[in-house]
Structure formats: structure tokens, C-alpha cells
Design a protein around this motif. Sequence first.
Motif, PDB file in Angstrom:
ATOM      1  N   ARG A   1       0.839  -1.206   0.000  1.00 37.37           N
ATOM      2  CA  ARG A   1       0.000   0.000   0.000  1.00 37.37           C
ATOM      3  C   ARG A   1       0.870   1.250   0.000  1.00 37.37           C
ATOM      4  NH1 ARG A   1      -3.277  -3.153   3.377  1.00 37.37           N
ATOM      5  NH2 ARG A   1      -2.335  -2.283   5.257  1.00 37.37           N
ATOM      6  N   LEU A   2       1.939   1.244   0.786  1.00 35.34           N
ATOM      7  CA  LEU A   2       2.841   2.385   0.835  1.00 35.34           C
ATOM      8  C   LEU A   2       3.520   2.597  -0.516  1.00 35.34           C
ATOM      9  CD1 LEU A   2       4.339   4.629   2.352  1.00 35.34           C
ATOM     10  CD2 LEU A   2       6.010   2.901   3.063  1.00 35.34           C
ATOM     11  N   MET A   3       3.986   1.525  -1.142  1.00 32.65           N
ATOM     12  CA  MET A   3       4.640   1.644  -2.445  1.00 32.65           C
ATOM     13  C   MET A   3       3.674   2.209  -3.483  1.00 32.65           C
ATOM     14  SD  MET A   3       7.782   0.778  -2.038  1.00 32.65           S
ATOM     15  CE  MET A   3       7.591   1.571  -0.451  1.00 32.65           C
ATOM     16  N   GLU A   4       2.429   1.770  -3.435  1.00 34.56           N
ATOM     17  CA  GLU A   4       1.426   2.282  -4.371  1.00 34.56           C
ATOM     18  C   GLU A   4       1.162   3.768  -4.108  1.00 34.56           C
ATOM     19  OE1 GLU A   4      -3.245   1.515  -5.279  1.00 34.56           O
ATOM     20  OE2 GLU A   4      -1.990  -0.259  -5.004  1.00 34.56           O
ATOM     21  N   LYS A   5       1.040   4.139  -2.845  1.00 31.68           N
ATOM     22  CA  LYS A   5       0.804   5.539  -2.481  1.00 31.68           C
ATOM     23  C   LYS A   5       1.962   6.429  -2.950  1.00 31.68           C
ATOM     24  CE  LYS A   5      -0.080   8.515   1.496  1.00 31.68           C
ATOM     25  NZ  LYS A   5      -0.285   8.557   2.949  1.00 31.68           N
ATOM     26  N   LEU A   6       3.193   5.934  -2.813  1.00 34.12           N
ATOM     27  CA  LEU A   6       4.374   6.695  -3.225  1.00 34.12           C
ATOM     28  C   LEU A   6       4.667   6.561  -4.722  1.00 34.12           C
ATOM     29  CD1 LEU A   6       6.729   5.859  -0.220  1.00 34.12           C
ATOM     30  CD2 LEU A   6       5.457   7.988  -0.625  1.00 34.12           C
ATOM     31  N   GLU A   7       3.842   5.764  -5.398  1.00 32.10           N
ATOM     32  CA  GLU A   7       3.997   5.504  -6.829  1.00 32.10           C
ATOM     33  C   GLU A   7       5.370   4.923  -7.151  1.00 32.10           C
ATOM     34  OE1 GLU A   7       2.848   8.979  -9.062  1.00 32.10           O
ATOM     35  OE2 GLU A   7       0.874   9.036  -8.125  1.00 32.10           O
ATOM     36  N   LEU A   8       5.792   3.957  -6.318  1.00 35.76           N
ATOM     37  CA  LEU A   8       7.061   3.269  -6.512  1.00 35.76           C
ATOM     38  C   LEU A   8       6.805   1.832  -6.925  1.00 35.76           C
ATOM     39  CD1 LEU A   8       8.992   4.537  -3.360  1.00 35.76           C
ATOM     40  CD2 LEU A   8       9.284   5.302  -5.725  1.00 35.76           C
ATOM     41  N   GLU A   9       7.647   1.333  -7.808  1.00 37.41           N
ATOM     42  CA  GLU A   9       7.527  -0.055  -8.245  1.00 37.41           C
ATOM     43  C   GLU A   9       8.309  -0.970  -7.305  1.00 37.41           C
ATOM     44  OE1 GLU A   9       8.053  -0.940 -12.403  1.00 37.41           O
ATOM     45  OE2 GLU A   9       7.739   1.183 -12.882  1.00 37.41           O
ATOM     46  N   THR A  10       7.892  -2.199  -7.234  1.00 35.35           N
ATOM     47  CA  THR A  10       8.601  -3.212  -6.453  1.00 35.35           C
ATOM     48  C   THR A  10       8.925  -4.391  -7.370  1.00 35.35           C
ATOM     49  OG1 THR A  10       6.640  -4.458  -5.787  1.00 35.35           O
ATOM     50  CG2 THR A  10       7.278  -2.599  -4.391  1.00 35.35           C
ATOM     51  N   VAL A  11       9.819  -5.220  -6.925  1.00 36.08           N
ATOM     52  CA  VAL A  11      10.047  -6.466  -7.655  1.00 36.08           C
ATOM     53  C   VAL A  11       8.822  -7.348  -7.466  1.00 36.08           C
ATOM     54  CG1 VAL A  11      12.564  -6.346  -7.442  1.00 36.08           C
ATOM     55  CG2 VAL A  11      11.226  -7.532  -5.707  1.00 36.08           C
ATOM     56  N   PRO A  12       8.596  -8.309  -8.353  1.00 32.99           N
ATOM     57  CA  PRO A  12       7.410  -9.159  -8.228  1.00 32.99           C
ATOM     58  C   PRO A  12       7.454 -10.017  -6.966  1.00 32.99           C
ATOM     59  CG  PRO A  12       8.429  -9.415 -10.386  1.00 32.99           C
ATOM     60  CD  PRO A  12       9.365  -8.594  -9.556  1.00 32.99           C
ATOM     61  N   LEU A  13       6.306 -10.172  -6.357  1.00 35.48           N
ATOM     62  CA  LEU A  13       6.142 -11.093  -5.237  1.00 35.48           C
ATOM     63  C   LEU A  13       5.783 -12.447  -5.838  1.00 35.48           C
ATOM     64  CD1 LEU A  13       5.880 -11.612  -2.174  1.00 35.48           C
ATOM     65  CD2 LEU A  13       3.475 -10.960  -2.403  1.00 35.48           C
ATOM     66  N   LEU A  14       6.664 -13.426  -5.676  1.00 37.21           N
ATOM     67  CA  LEU A  14       6.448 -14.728  -6.310  1.00 37.21           C
ATOM     68  C   LEU A  14       5.570 -15.648  -5.483  1.00 37.21           C
ATOM     69  CD1 LEU A  14       9.994 -15.456  -7.775  1.00 37.21           C
ATOM     70  CD2 LEU A  14       8.052 -14.329  -8.854  1.00 37.21           C
ATOM     71  N   ALA A  15       5.614 -15.516  -4.173  1.00 40.91           N
ATOM     72  CA  ALA A  15       4.790 -16.366  -3.307  1.00 40.91           C
ATOM     73  C   ALA A  15       4.529 -15.640  -1.999  1.00 40.91           C
ATOM     74  CB  ALA A  15       5.494 -17.688  -3.041  1.00 40.91           C
ATOM     75  N   GLY A  16       3.283 -15.628  -1.582  1.00 37.86           N
ATOM     76  CA  GLY A  16       2.933 -14.967  -0.337  1.00 37.86           C
ATOM     77  C   GLY A  16       2.979 -15.891   0.858  1.00 37.86           C
TER      78      GLY A  16
END
Length: 78
Positions: free
Chosen positions: A6-21
Motif C-alpha cells: 500500500r505504501l509503495m502504491e501511495k508513493l507511486e514506486l515499483e517493487t520487484v514481483p512477489l512470487l509467493a505470499g
Amino acid sequence: MDEFFRLMEKLELETVPLLAGNFQLPDTIDEILGLADGDAELSPPNKQVAREGLVFRNADCTVSFKVISNKFLLKGAN
């Protein structure tokens, strides 16, 4: 972990893919190293790029480590 995304989305920052939760670590180092080998999730279309490795992090982000692919390391030795 949801808070992080949620924070990354709010800051409009990309992340590496989450492969498994919900992931259970294998029992041996060899099995973990085997998981690190493979193609990068962010490879350009129609081009296979070896991934550097994987980052493992527990749900509350208190433990984190990176496993570097031996294939990636050996590729630089050629």
C-alpha cells in the motif's frame, strides 16, 4: 506485507514481483539454491534473462536474506 505494498502504491514506486505470499522454505541449502536459478520475472518479452537470485522475507519483515543464483554467478565468469 500488505502495508508495504500500500505504501509503495501511495508513493507511486515499483517493487520487484512477489512470487509467493505463503511459502515454506525448503529443508536444504541445495534446494534453496535451486529455486534461485531460473529466468527473471521482469525479462523483456521473448527474451530469457537469468535472474540474479531471490529475496526471502518473513511476513513481518523482521528477517530477510538474498539467495544468489549460481548460474548467474557463473555466467559472469565466462
